[in-house]
Design a protein around this motif. Structure first.
Motif, PDB file in Angstrom:
ATOM      1  N   TYR A  26       7.360   2.355  12.802  1.00  0.00           N
ATOM      2  CA  TYR A  26       8.507   2.200  12.404  1.00  0.00           C
ATOM      3  C   TYR A  26       9.098   0.783  12.875  1.00  0.00           C
ATOM      4  CZ  TYR A  26      13.768   2.362  11.673  1.00  0.00           C
ATOM      5  OH  TYR A  26      15.137   2.040  11.556  1.00  0.00           O
ATOM      6  N   LEU A  27       8.692   0.376  13.968  1.00  0.00           N
ATOM      7  CA  LEU A  27       9.083  -0.762  14.602  1.00  0.00           C
ATOM      8  C   LEU A  27       8.270  -1.911  13.773  1.00  0.00           C
ATOM      9  CD1 LEU A  27       9.176  -0.162  18.518  1.00  0.00           C
ATOM     10  CD2 LEU A  27      11.018  -0.620  16.954  1.00  0.00           C
ATOM     11  N   LEU A  28       6.925  -1.888  13.438  1.00  0.00           N
ATOM     12  CA  LEU A  28       6.312  -2.702  12.789  1.00  0.00           C
ATOM     13  C   LEU A  28       6.876  -3.111  11.320  1.00  0.00           C
ATOM     14  CD1 LEU A  28       2.467  -2.135  13.197  1.00  0.00           C
ATOM     15  CD2 LEU A  28       3.786  -4.151  13.858  1.00  0.00           C
ATOM     16  N   ALA A  29       7.224  -1.835  10.705  1.00  0.00           N
ATOM     17  CA  ALA A  29       7.861  -1.869   9.389  1.00  0.00           C
ATOM     18  C   ALA A  29       9.180  -2.435   9.502  1.00  0.00           C
ATOM     19  CB  ALA A  29       8.166  -0.286   8.786  1.00  0.00           C
ATOM     20  N   TRP A  30       9.918  -2.452  10.257  1.00  0.00           N
ATOM     21  CA  TRP A  30      11.340  -2.912  10.745  1.00  0.00           C
ATOM     22  C   TRP A  30      11.408  -4.460  10.784  1.00  0.00           C
ATOM     23  CZ3 TRP A  30      14.581  -2.012  15.276  1.00  0.00           C
ATOM     24  CH2 TRP A  30      15.854  -2.540  15.188  1.00  0.00           C
ATOM     25  N   ARG A  31      10.622  -4.847  11.996  1.00  0.00           N
ATOM     26  CA  ARG A  31      10.767  -6.074  12.601  1.00  0.00           C
ATOM     27  C   ARG A  31       9.511  -7.239  12.373  1.00  0.00           C
ATOM     28  NH1 ARG A  31      15.386  -7.547  14.046  1.00  0.00           N
ATOM     29  NH2 ARG A  31      15.188  -8.048  16.342  1.00  0.00           N
ATOM     30  N   ALA A  32       8.264  -6.589  11.853  1.00  0.00           N
ATOM     31  CA  ALA A  32       7.377  -7.551  11.650  1.00  0.00           C
ATOM     32  C   ALA A  32       7.801  -8.818  10.793  1.00  0.00           C
ATOM     33  CB  ALA A  32       6.242  -6.749  11.211  1.00  0.00           C
ATOM     34  N   LYS A  33       7.322  -9.913  10.860  1.00  0.00           N
ATOM     35  CA  LYS A  33       7.291 -11.184  10.165  1.00  0.00           C
ATOM     36  C   LYS A  33       6.505 -11.113   8.984  1.00  0.00           C
ATOM     37  CE  LYS A  33      10.198 -13.104  13.054  1.00  0.00           C
ATOM     38  NZ  LYS A  33      11.622 -12.479  13.139  1.00  0.00           N
ATOM     39  N   ARG A  34       5.162 -10.488   9.069  1.00  0.00           N
ATOM     40  CA  ARG A  34       4.093 -10.566   8.186  1.00  0.00           C
ATOM     41  C   ARG A  34       4.326  -9.669   6.996  1.00  0.00           C
ATOM     42  NH1 ARG A  34      -1.489 -12.096   9.836  1.00  0.00           N
ATOM     43  NH2 ARG A  34      -1.496 -12.824   7.578  1.00  0.00           N
ATOM     44  N   THR A  35       4.187  -9.565   5.969  1.00  0.00           N
ATOM     45  CA  THR A  35       4.035  -8.848   5.122  1.00  0.00           C
ATOM     46  C   THR A  35       3.051  -7.537   5.220  1.00  0.00           C
ATOM     47  OG1 THR A  35       4.810 -10.175   3.242  1.00  0.00           O
ATOM     48  CG2 THR A  35       4.017  -8.215   2.374  1.00  0.00           C
ATOM     49  N   ALA A  36       1.880  -8.003   5.796  1.00  0.00           N
ATOM     50  CA  ALA A  36       0.796  -7.209   5.975  1.00  0.00           C
ATOM     51  C   ALA A  36       1.163  -6.163   6.992  1.00  0.00           C
ATOM     52  CB  ALA A  36      -0.554  -7.787   6.216  1.00  0.00           C
ATOM     53  N   TYR A  37       1.901  -6.513   8.253  1.00  0.00           N
ATOM     54  CA  TYR A  37       2.067  -5.903   9.094  1.00  0.00           C
ATOM     55  C   TYR A  37       3.324  -4.881   8.838  1.00  0.00           C
ATOM     56  CZ  TYR A  37      -0.382  -9.162  12.241  1.00  0.00           C
ATOM     57  OH  TYR A  37      -1.298  -9.872  13.077  1.00  0.00           O
ATOM     58  N   ARG A  38       4.090  -5.333   7.974  1.00  0.00           N
ATOM     59  CA  ARG A  38       5.445  -4.466   7.594  1.00  0.00           C
ATOM     60  C   ARG A  38       4.593  -3.170   6.515  1.00  0.00           C
ATOM     61  NH1 ARG A  38       7.979  -9.291   6.670  1.00  0.00           N
ATOM     62  NH2 ARG A  38       7.769  -9.206   4.405  1.00  0.00           N
ATOM     63  N   ARG A  39       3.611  -3.528   5.993  1.00  0.00           N
ATOM     64  CA  ARG A  39       2.967  -2.585   5.019  1.00  0.00           C
ATOM     65  C   ARG A  39       2.138  -1.914   5.898  1.00  0.00           C
ATOM     66  NH1 ARG A  39       0.847  -5.413   0.171  1.00  0.00           N
ATOM     67  NH2 ARG A  39       2.871  -5.259  -0.473  1.00  0.00           N
ATOM     68  N   ALA A  40       1.440  -2.141   6.767  1.00  0.00           N
ATOM     69  CA  ALA A  40       0.703  -1.396   7.718  1.00  0.00           C
ATOM     70  C   ALA A  40       1.587  -0.529   8.375  1.00  0.00           C
ATOM     71  CB  ALA A  40      -0.251  -2.004   8.604  1.00  0.00           C
ATOM     72  N   GLY A  41       2.779  -0.908   9.009  1.00  0.00           N
ATOM     73  CA  GLY A  41       3.571  -0.144   9.788  1.00  0.00           C
ATOM     74  C   GLY A  41       4.373   0.884   9.067  1.00  0.00           C
ATOM     75  N   SER A  42       4.615   0.857   7.465  1.00  0.00           N
ATOM     76  CA  SER A  42       5.276   1.797   6.714  1.00  0.00           C
ATOM     77  C   SER A  42       4.211   2.808   6.510  1.00  0.00           C
ATOM     78  CB  SER A  42       5.717   1.179   5.402  1.00  0.00           C
ATOM     79  OG  SER A  42       6.818   0.285   5.668  1.00  0.00           O
TER      80      SER A  42
END
Length: 111
Positions: A26-42
């Protein structure tokens, strides 16, 4: 350490690992700067929440089965139990679907 302690430790480890995975995802999906990190967190949050929802739904169905009780008792007790607790797994599955949709959303040019 006897078998009961090992089983309790295994259950607590799985629960704690799942909780940590959901929080980190959730924190990766919410606060990550890179799209790949947000996608992995989601995706991480969606997968863990989906498994939790399926487990809760299977437990709930198993708790009320057989629905017409074979001993002739009233059907209202298990039916009320099912209706009261069914929003929990359905809500978790909705959260999982929301994070899957968020991960698969087209995010071109945001990296």
């Amino acid at each position: 350490m006897d078998d009961l302690d090992r089983e309790n430790a295994l259950v607590l480890t799985v629960f704690a690992g799942s909780a940590v995975a959901v929080i980190v995802g959730y924190l990766l999906a919410w606060r990550a700067k890179r799209t790949a990190y947000r996608r992995a967190g989601s995706l991480m949050t969606a997968v863990v929440a989906g498994f939790a929802g399926l487990f809760m739904l299977a437990w709930l169905i198993g708790a009320v089965m057989p629905l017409p009780p074979p001993d002739g008792t009233s059907v209202w007790g298990p039916l009320v139990f099912l209706l009261v607790f069914s929003p929990l797994p359905l809500g978790v599955l909705y959260i999982s679907a929301t994070f899957i949709r968020r991960a698969l959303r087209d995010e071109h040019g945001k990296d």
